[in-house]
Motif scaffolding. Structure first.
Motif, PDB file in Angstrom:
ATOM      1  N   ASP A   9       0.832  -1.200   0.000  1.00 55.39           N
ATOM      2  CA  ASP A   9       0.000   0.000   0.000  1.00 55.39           C
ATOM      3  C   ASP A   9       0.867   1.251   0.000  1.00 55.39           C
ATOM      4  O   ASP A   9       0.557   2.235  -0.675  1.00 55.39           O
ATOM      5  CB  ASP A   9      -0.917   0.028   1.228  1.00 55.39           C
ATOM      6  CG  ASP A   9      -2.004  -1.028   1.183  1.00 55.39           C
ATOM      7  OD1 ASP A   9      -2.300  -1.548   0.087  1.00 55.39           O
ATOM      8  OD2 ASP A   9      -2.563  -1.326   2.257  1.00 55.39           O
ATOM      9  N   LEU A  10       1.960   1.225   0.769  1.00 55.09           N
ATOM     10  CA  LEU A  10       2.851   2.380   0.837  1.00 55.09           C
ATOM     11  C   LEU A  10       3.488   2.657  -0.515  1.00 55.09           C
ATOM     12  O   LEU A  10       3.549   3.814  -0.952  1.00 55.09           O
ATOM     13  CB  LEU A  10       3.924   2.155   1.902  1.00 55.09           C
ATOM     14  CG  LEU A  10       4.867   3.321   2.147  1.00 55.09           C
ATOM     15  CD1 LEU A  10       4.096   4.568   2.555  1.00 55.09           C
ATOM     16  CD2 LEU A  10       5.885   2.952   3.213  1.00 55.09           C
ATOM     17  N   GLU A  11       3.926   1.609  -1.212  1.00 53.71           N
ATOM     18  CA  GLU A  11       4.487   1.778  -2.556  1.00 53.71           C
ATOM     19  C   GLU A  11       3.469   2.412  -3.492  1.00 53.71           C
ATOM     20  O   GLU A  11       3.800   3.292  -4.280  1.00 53.71           O
ATOM     21  CB  GLU A  11       4.942   0.434  -3.123  1.00 53.71           C
ATOM     22  CG  GLU A  11       6.233  -0.080  -2.546  1.00 53.71           C
ATOM     23  CD  GLU A  11       6.657  -1.402  -3.160  1.00 53.71           C
ATOM     24  OE1 GLU A  11       6.206  -1.729  -4.289  1.00 53.71           O
ATOM     25  OE2 GLU A  11       7.425  -2.111  -2.503  1.00 53.71           O
ATOM     26  N   GLN A  17       1.437   9.673  -5.335  1.00 51.40           N
ATOM     27  CA  GLN A  17       1.874  11.019  -4.985  1.00 51.40           C
ATOM     28  C   GLN A  17       2.824  11.570  -6.050  1.00 51.40           C
ATOM     29  O   GLN A  17       2.725  12.732  -6.422  1.00 51.40           O
ATOM     30  CB  GLN A  17       2.531  11.048  -3.621  1.00 51.40           C
ATOM     31  CG  GLN A  17       2.906  12.457  -3.207  1.00 51.40           C
ATOM     32  CD  GLN A  17       3.540  12.526  -1.839  1.00 51.40           C
ATOM     33  OE1 GLN A  17       4.123  11.563  -1.367  1.00 51.40           O
ATOM     34  NE2 GLN A  17       3.422  13.663  -1.207  1.00 51.40           N
ATOM     35  N   ALA A  18       3.730  10.734  -6.550  1.00 51.52           N
ATOM     36  CA  ALA A  18       4.659  11.175  -7.594  1.00 51.52           C
ATOM     37  C   ALA A  18       3.901  11.601  -8.841  1.00 51.52           C
ATOM     38  O   ALA A  18       4.239  12.616  -9.467  1.00 51.52           O
ATOM     39  CB  ALA A  18       5.657  10.064  -7.910  1.00 51.52           C
ATOM     40  N   GLU A  19       2.877  10.837  -9.202  1.00 50.54           N
ATOM     41  CA  GLU A  19       2.059  11.200 -10.362  1.00 50.54           C
ATOM     42  C   GLU A  19       1.351  12.527 -10.133  1.00 50.54           C
ATOM     43  O   GLU A  19       1.302  13.376 -11.023  1.00 50.54           O
ATOM     44  CB  GLU A  19       1.033  10.104 -10.652  1.00 50.54           C
ATOM     45  CG  GLU A  19       1.601   8.855 -11.257  1.00 50.54           C
ATOM     46  CD  GLU A  19       0.546   7.786 -11.476  1.00 50.54           C
ATOM     47  OE1 GLU A  19      -0.661   8.057 -11.308  1.00 50.54           O
ATOM     48  OE2 GLU A  19       0.938   6.653 -11.832  1.00 50.54           O
ATOM     49  N   MET A  20       0.789  12.700  -8.940  1.00 52.77           N
ATOM     50  CA  MET A  20       0.071  13.951  -8.649  1.00 52.77           C
ATOM     51  C   MET A  20       1.026  15.138  -8.638  1.00 52.77           C
ATOM     52  O   MET A  20       0.690  16.221  -9.128  1.00 52.77           O
ATOM     53  CB  MET A  20      -0.680  13.840  -7.325  1.00 52.77           C
ATOM     54  CG  MET A  20      -1.847  12.878  -7.383  1.00 52.77           C
ATOM     55  SD  MET A  20      -2.880  12.830  -5.900  1.00 52.77           S
ATOM     56  CE  MET A  20      -1.741  12.360  -4.636  1.00 52.77           C
TER      57      MET A  20
END
Length: 102
Positions: A9-11, A17-20
């Motif tokens: 889930d963390l991955e 987040q990186a995409e956002m």
């Protein structure tokens, strides 16, 4: 129900987040809310370090698990009195600072 996050889930959260953050509008929004996010992260870390679930923290505060979830999700801003109570229940001391801009 547990509010712990497993490695998979963390991955996924990190990837999302990186995409956002690649979206300039989201990045500007996130930068504007950096202080609020830091408070939320500290609040969650204090709860977890105290070994409390959201439901347990809520019970000790005389609140509800959904109210704690809303705080931790950033959907509502906590009052200073609420932060003080959370700090006390989690065995922490609340510290607020104004830091001069660089």
């Amino acid at each position: 129900m547990t509010d712990e996050i497993n490695a998979q889930d963390l991955e996924e959260l990190v990837r999302m987040q990186a995409e956002m953050m690649a979206d300039p509008r989201y990045r500007a929004y996130a930068e504007d809310r950096a202080e609020e996010m830091a408070v939320i992260e500290a609040m969650v870390a204090a709860r977890q370090a105290a070994g409390l679930s959201q439901a347990e923290l809520a019970a000790r505060l005389g609140s509800t698990q959904p109210a704690i979830a809303r705080l931790e999700a950033g959907r509502v801003s906590p009052r200073l009195t609420t932060l003080r109570r959370i700090a006390r229940v989690t065995g922490c001391r609340l510290a607020v600072a104004f830091v001069p801009e660089a």
